[in-house]
Design an enzyme around this catalytic site. Sequence first.
Site, PDB file in Angstrom:
ATOM      1  N   ILE A  36      -7.410   7.577  -0.881  1.00 52.04           N
ATOM      2  CA  ILE A  36      -7.264   6.127  -0.943  1.00 52.04           C
ATOM      3  C   ILE A  36      -7.983   5.577   0.285  1.00 52.04           C
ATOM      4  CG2 ILE A  36      -4.980   6.314   0.168  1.00 52.04           C
ATOM      5  CD1 ILE A  36      -4.184   3.708  -1.163  1.00 52.04           C
ATOM      6  N   SER A  37      -8.894   4.647   0.078  1.00 50.68           N
ATOM      7  CA  SER A  37      -9.727   4.142   1.169  1.00 50.68           C
ATOM      8  C   SER A  37      -8.884   3.416   2.217  1.00 50.68           C
ATOM      9  CB  SER A  37     -10.785   3.177   0.624  1.00 50.68           C
ATOM     10  OG  SER A  37     -11.653   3.827  -0.273  1.00 50.68           O
ATOM     11  N   GLN A  38      -9.415   3.375   3.447  1.00 51.01           N
ATOM     12  CA  GLN A  38      -8.722   2.639   4.497  1.00 51.01           C
ATOM     13  C   GLN A  38      -8.670   1.158   4.113  1.00 51.01           C
ATOM     14  OE1 GLN A  38     -12.349   3.336   7.250  1.00 51.01           O
ATOM     15  NE2 GLN A  38     -11.165   1.790   8.325  1.00 51.01           N
ATOM     16  N   PHE A  75     -17.335   8.197   1.390  1.00 54.94           N
ATOM     17  CA  PHE A  75     -16.536   8.259   0.178  1.00 54.94           C
ATOM     18  C   PHE A  75     -16.677   9.638  -0.460  1.00 54.94           C
ATOM     19  CE2 PHE A  75     -16.557   3.708   0.583  1.00 54.94           C
ATOM     20  CZ  PHE A  75     -15.494   3.245  -0.168  1.00 54.94           C
ATOM     21  N   ARG A 134       0.825  -1.212   0.000  1.00 58.80           N
ATOM     22  CA  ARG A 134       0.000   0.000   0.000  1.00 58.80           C
ATOM     23  C   ARG A 134       0.859   1.261   0.000  1.00 58.80           C
ATOM     24  NH1 ARG A 134      -3.410   3.148   3.997  1.00 58.80           N
ATOM     25  NH2 ARG A 134      -5.351   3.676   2.919  1.00 58.80           N
TER      26      ARG A 134
END
Length: 213
Positions: A61-63, A204, A35
């Site tokens: 960037i999503s968790q 989001f 990541r």
Amino acid sequence: MTTIESQRSAMVESQLRARGISDPHVLDAMATIPREAFVEDDDRSRAYEDRALSIAAGQTISQPYVVALMLEAARLTPEARVLEVGAGSGYAAAVAAQICAHVHAVEFHAELADLARGRLATLGIGNVTVINADGSQGLSDFAPFDAILVAAGVDEAPDPLKRQLTVGGRLVIPLGDTRSQALCVIERTGPEDWRETSLGGVRFVPLVGEHGR
């Protein structure tokens, strides 16, 4: 094992497995893809924190947990035809590509699409095609898809995405307004039938494009 590899392993155990993610393919893929290669340079040391991080073009960037939850909900298989809407930095597409033969990832922002292509190429990930386009319209030239992952929120699921699913295919998408969103799974159960379930609250960035906000 390096420090960053230890952080990645700890992320899988404490943020994913401990919170109910059980699909071995998803867990293995999340343990494999770095990541830190998909975040901004200043955030590399925070790459495995349990949080979303800012990237270029005002996006995020999503968790890690949300990425894993979406991939597990999509029920990916090695044979699955996958579309990702909102490629962002390319991270989720890279993880999905560890499970599936090929992923088509659409990104509205040209800057992000270029960055994602570069990062994927640097890591030697060749089974992701990143396309700069309006993802709210899907990719009709490559449809139907067994799974569609949408990394941006919208009030209602865009009809083109629903219709580009195979029967039995699953659309994983955040639905709701800017104040309240739920991560939903929409399964196509017949030519004109879909079934929707909710996986709980999320946040989001808005989906942009003709069928977005």
